[in-house]
Write a protein that holds these residues in place. Structure first.
Motif, short mmCIF file in Angstrom:
data_model
loop_
_atom_site.label_atom_id
_atom_site.label_comp_id
_atom_site.label_asym_id
_atom_site.label_seq_id
_atom_site.Cartn_x
_atom_site.Cartn_y
_atom_site.Cartn_z
N GLU A 109 26.79 95.88 56.64
CA GLU A 109 26.48 94.54 56.14
C GLU A 109 26.26 93.59 57.32
O GLU A 109 25.37 92.76 57.30
CB GLU A 109 27.64 94.06 55.27
CG GLU A 109 27.42 92.67 54.74
CD GLU A 109 27.52 92.58 53.24
OE1 GLU A 109 26.95 93.46 52.58
OE2 GLU A 109 28.16 91.65 52.75
N GLN A 110 27.09 93.76 58.33
CA GLN A 110 26.95 92.90 59.51
C GLN A 110 25.61 93.18 60.21
O GLN A 110 24.97 92.28 60.72
CB GLN A 110 28.13 93.16 60.46
CG GLN A 110 28.33 92.09 61.50
CD GLN A 110 28.79 90.76 60.89
OE1 GLN A 110 29.56 90.74 59.96
NE2 GLN A 110 28.28 89.66 61.41
N THR A 163 30.55 84.73 46.61
CA THR A 163 30.01 85.72 47.54
C THR A 163 28.55 86.02 47.21
O THR A 163 27.72 86.15 48.11
CB THR A 163 30.86 87.01 47.51
OG1 THR A 163 32.19 86.65 47.86
CG2 THR A 163 30.36 88.03 48.49
N ARG A 184 25.54 85.58 49.77
CA ARG A 184 24.69 86.70 50.16
C ARG A 184 23.20 86.39 49.97
O ARG A 184 22.36 86.81 50.74
CB ARG A 184 25.07 87.96 49.39
CG ARG A 184 26.40 88.58 49.86
CD ARG A 184 26.84 89.73 48.97
NE ARG A 184 25.78 90.73 48.83
CZ ARG A 184 25.59 91.74 49.66
NH1 ARG A 184 26.41 91.89 50.67
NH2 ARG A 184 24.61 92.59 49.48
N CYS A 220 22.13 84.28 52.85
CA CYS A 220 22.06 85.02 54.12
C CYS A 220 20.90 86.01 54.17
O CYS A 220 20.72 86.70 55.16
CB CYS A 220 23.34 85.81 54.34
SG CYS A 220 24.74 84.77 54.66
N TYR A 279 27.20 85.40 60.46
CA TYR A 279 27.82 85.78 59.19
C TYR A 279 29.10 86.53 59.45
O TYR A 279 29.17 87.40 60.33
CB TYR A 279 26.83 86.66 58.42
CG TYR A 279 27.35 87.25 57.13
CD1 TYR A 279 27.54 86.45 56.01
CD2 TYR A 279 27.61 88.62 57.03
CE1 TYR A 279 28.00 86.99 54.81
CE2 TYR A 279 28.06 89.17 55.83
CZ TYR A 279 28.24 88.35 54.73
OH TYR A 279 28.69 88.90 53.56
N SER A 332 31.90 88.46 57.09
CA SER A 332 32.20 88.82 55.71
C SER A 332 33.70 88.98 55.50
O SER A 332 34.47 88.95 56.44
CB SER A 332 31.48 90.12 55.34
OG SER A 332 32.08 91.19 56.01
N GLN A 333 34.07 89.15 54.23
CA GLN A 333 35.49 89.37 53.89
C GLN A 333 36.03 90.59 54.59
O GLN A 333 37.14 90.60 55.09
CB GLN A 333 35.62 89.60 52.38
CG GLN A 333 35.42 88.37 51.55
CD GLN A 333 35.34 88.71 50.07
OE1 GLN A 333 35.19 89.86 49.69
NE2 GLN A 333 35.45 87.70 49.24
N SER A 376 34.19 93.18 60.15
CA SER A 376 32.95 93.91 60.36
C SER A 376 32.53 94.08 61.82
O SER A 376 31.37 94.29 62.10
CB SER A 376 31.84 93.25 59.56
OG SER A 376 31.90 91.87 59.76
N ASP A 420 32.91 84.14 54.89
CA ASP A 420 33.37 84.52 53.55
C ASP A 420 34.86 84.83 53.63
O ASP A 420 35.25 85.89 54.11
CB ASP A 420 32.57 85.72 53.05
CG ASP A 420 32.72 85.92 51.56
OD1 ASP A 420 33.45 85.13 50.93
OD2 ASP A 420 32.11 86.86 51.02
#
Lengths: 372, 253
Positions: free
Chosen positions: A211-212, B52, B56, B59, B89, B91-92, B95, B168
């Motif tokens: 996702e990143q 979310t 998304r 993004c 970005y 994310s939860q 990452s 997020d």
């Protein structure tokens, strides 16, 4: 281009940091190449023989010793009756019964003919077939010997006989390893290449790092190349190790051009890796990827001509094998290594794997979406 | 807590009737709002409210079903790759690559955002100094405690000086002290002119935002400054405001 270098650097670092992957890459193929060809033997030996000798003469002694000295048979029991011998088959102690009738020697000498009886336990078809054939050959040799002996002094045998002399091309000593090792190597290269690619990408999905990546301006084809190139290189390394092992352990020296082999492997790997890539676009977890891969690998292995010749498969199965890229690789490996085939000989296989590579990779690239 | 650096005239996110449907389910239902340059925009809502999903879409990770949106001046349908150059970005899910060291992660993400070697080196060094990670720089990220990872993750997300950074639930599961430090990083980035778009479940964090929106069942129910919201809902804290709104929610996960 710069992006690709950063991607490759990252992939190689991760691969070399993962000890389990390294073991899979280097140890597993070596062990398999050394163990499997030695263990998985095509030859049938140690066939258990139960003899019922109702004559007990010098001739029968000679026949039995000729059979046991061939190296294929093991005299399991010497029985008084057929029923007794049959018990041995029932209890799986014997594979073959050889029954010699009474007055065997006398009839042979006086009347010039006699019959003997062979019963074969056909539960294991291959063993039964070969065992029966070996035994027939030995008996007919024995028969010729006696004929020679009996006719010597009077007149030389008038019966015209055709003697068959065969010579084995490309594998003079019929060493099945020459034929098996290149096939296994083809399989290993496929396995490592496609499995690792699929698992690597799916792992990024699972962990969430993909996702990143998807939220960065990385170009899709760079990302994919960044995944393919490292495994392409690794698979080539494995291929090289395999060739060296084949040479050192089994003395297999490719008869054909090594450059041609590498050229083929280079193209073939694009197809194999593309396949792994495609699987990874469908699977969400490593478990799914493994199961899908396993299914296809079984088909590829069993329908690739490694264990059973494709020519003897039923027509429909032969058509399926045309969609199996591993089949072409095994063919080319055997042709180039054993026969010394040239580029022109393997042109059709080349075309086939190029088609596979193009279709699988295009499909995978279309299916991999940064935005969904 | 009004941020002086925010420029009330330049809109970095323009979102009009943005909708995402998954079959019959409408995850985000005609959401409309603008975000201004340099502002800290809080995006609140209960679990399953559609935060979310909305994020998304902005993004460029998810294609909207209908509506319009411009992020950093680019269209969310056609110019997703241009958007991606201008945003950061987080994310939860954590990452960064756990099997790479801190420095290697910085190098990798700097590299794919097109920073030069020199920039990567300089920015990397100042980032590590700021987070006080000098002795850990060559350790695998996997060995860091969660709070450090989150701070690192944020710093990497703003490494390439994006126009907007989307966060997020960045502080989920992090202790209060680290959360406070995390918000210091956010203020600092905001002071550099980076717009912050953040979702959170912590109402004290909501108070730190310049403006907040609260989503209920896929729709944006309110959008205002924290002080105006408290006044309008006759509440003393954001907690109460949130309860009053979220109580009416029909869906949750």
């Amino acid at each position: 281009m710069r992006t690709l270098i950063f991607l490759l650097r990252k992939e190689f670092k991760q691969i070399f940091r993962d000890k389990a992957i390294l073991a899979i890459i280097f140890v597993m193929p070596s062990v398999q190449l050394i163990v499997m060809p030695l263990a998985a033997n095509y030859e049938v030996k140690k066939i258990n023989l139960a003899v019922v000798d109702n004559d007990k003469s010098t001739y029968t002694q000679k026949l039995i010793s000729q059979i046991t000295s061939s190296g294929y048979f093991r005299l399991q029991s010497y029985n008084a009756s057929y029923d007794q011998a049959y018990e041995a088959i029932k209890s799986d102690n014997a594979d073959l019964i050889l029954e010699i009738p009474q007055r065997f020697e006398r009839n042979l000498v006086r009347e010039n003919k006699e019959k003997i009886f062979i019963a074969v336990n056909a539960i294991n078809g291959t063993k039964a077939n070969l065992g029966g054939a070996y035994l027939s050959t030995i008996i007919s040799n024995f028969n010729n010997d006696i004929r020679m002996k009996l006719t010597v002094g009077s007149r030389f045998s008038q019966a015209p006989t055709i003697e068959i002399v065969s010579s084995n091309w490309f594998n003079v000593h019929m060493n099945y390893r020459l034929f098996f090792v290149p096939g296994i190597l083809a399989l290993l290269v496929t396995l490592v290449g496609s499995f690792l690619t699929a698992l690597n990408i799916v792992r990024e999905k699972e962990v969430g790092t993909i996702e990143q990546i998807n939220v960065t301006p990385i170009k899709k084809h760079y990302f994919i190349l960044g995944k393919l190139i490292p495994f392409w290189v690794l698979a080539n390394v494995i291929f090289t190790i395999g060739l060296l092992l084949g040479r050192l352990v089994y003395g297999i020296i490719p008869a054909g051009n090594i450059g041609l082999l590498y050229l083929f492997v280079g193209v073939y790997l694009l197809a194999a890796l593309g396949f792994g890539l495609l699987i990874s676009t469908f699977a969400e977890t490593q478990q799914q990827a493994m199961l899908i891969m396993f299914f296809f690998m079984m088909v590829f292995i069993l329908m690739g001509g490694l264990f059973t010749p494709i020519e003897s498969m039923p027509q429909w199965a032969q058509i399926i094998t045309k969609f199996n890229p591993v089949r072409y690789f095994i063919e080319v490996m055997r042709m180039v290594i054993l026969k010394g085939s040239t580029l022109r000989d393997v042109a059709s296989q080349f075309v086939a794997v190029i088609v596979f590579a193009v279709i699988l990779n295009s499909w995978a690239i279309l299916n991999y979406k940064k935005t969904n | 807590m009004q941020n002086n650096k925010s420029d009330a005239t330049e809109k970095v996110i323009v979102c009009k009737d943005l909708t995402k449907r998954f079959g019959d389910f409408i995850a985000a239902n005609e959401i409309t709002f603008d975000v201004y340059k340099g502002e800290i925009f809080g995006f609140l809502g209960a679990n399953g409210a559609g935060k979310t999903t909305a994020m998304r879409m902005l993004c460029g990770l998810s294609v909207p079903s209908s509506g319009h949106a411009l992020v950093a001046g680019y269209d969310v349908y056609k110019q997703t790759e241009d958007i991606k150059k201008k945003i950061g970005y987080m994310s939860q899910k954590f990452s960064l690559y756990e099997d790479l060291t801190i420095l290697e992660n910085i190098e990798f993400f700097g590299g794919i955002y097109g920073l030069t070697r020199k920039e990567i080196k300089e920015k990397g060094r100042s980032l590590i100094e700021k987070l006080d990670l000098q002795s850990e720089a060559k350790k695998l990220v996997a060995s860091l405690p969660l709070g450090w990872k989150q701070k690192l993750s944020f710093s990497v997300a703003v490494l390439h000086d994006p126009k907007i950074v989307f966060l997020d639930e960045p502080t989920g599961g992090v202790d209060p002290i680290t959360r406070r430090q995390f918000w210091d990083l956010i203020y600092e980035a905001s002071a550099r002119g980076i717009t912050i778009f953040v979702t959170t479940h912590y109402m004290d964090e909501a108070e730190y935002c310049d403006r907040i929106s609260i989503m209920v069942d896929g729709k944006i129910e309110v959008l205002d400054t924290p002080s105006n919201l408290k006044r309008n809902f006759k509440s003393t804290s954001m907690d109460e405001v949130f309860y009053q709104l979220a109580r009416s929610a029909k869906r949750s996960d």
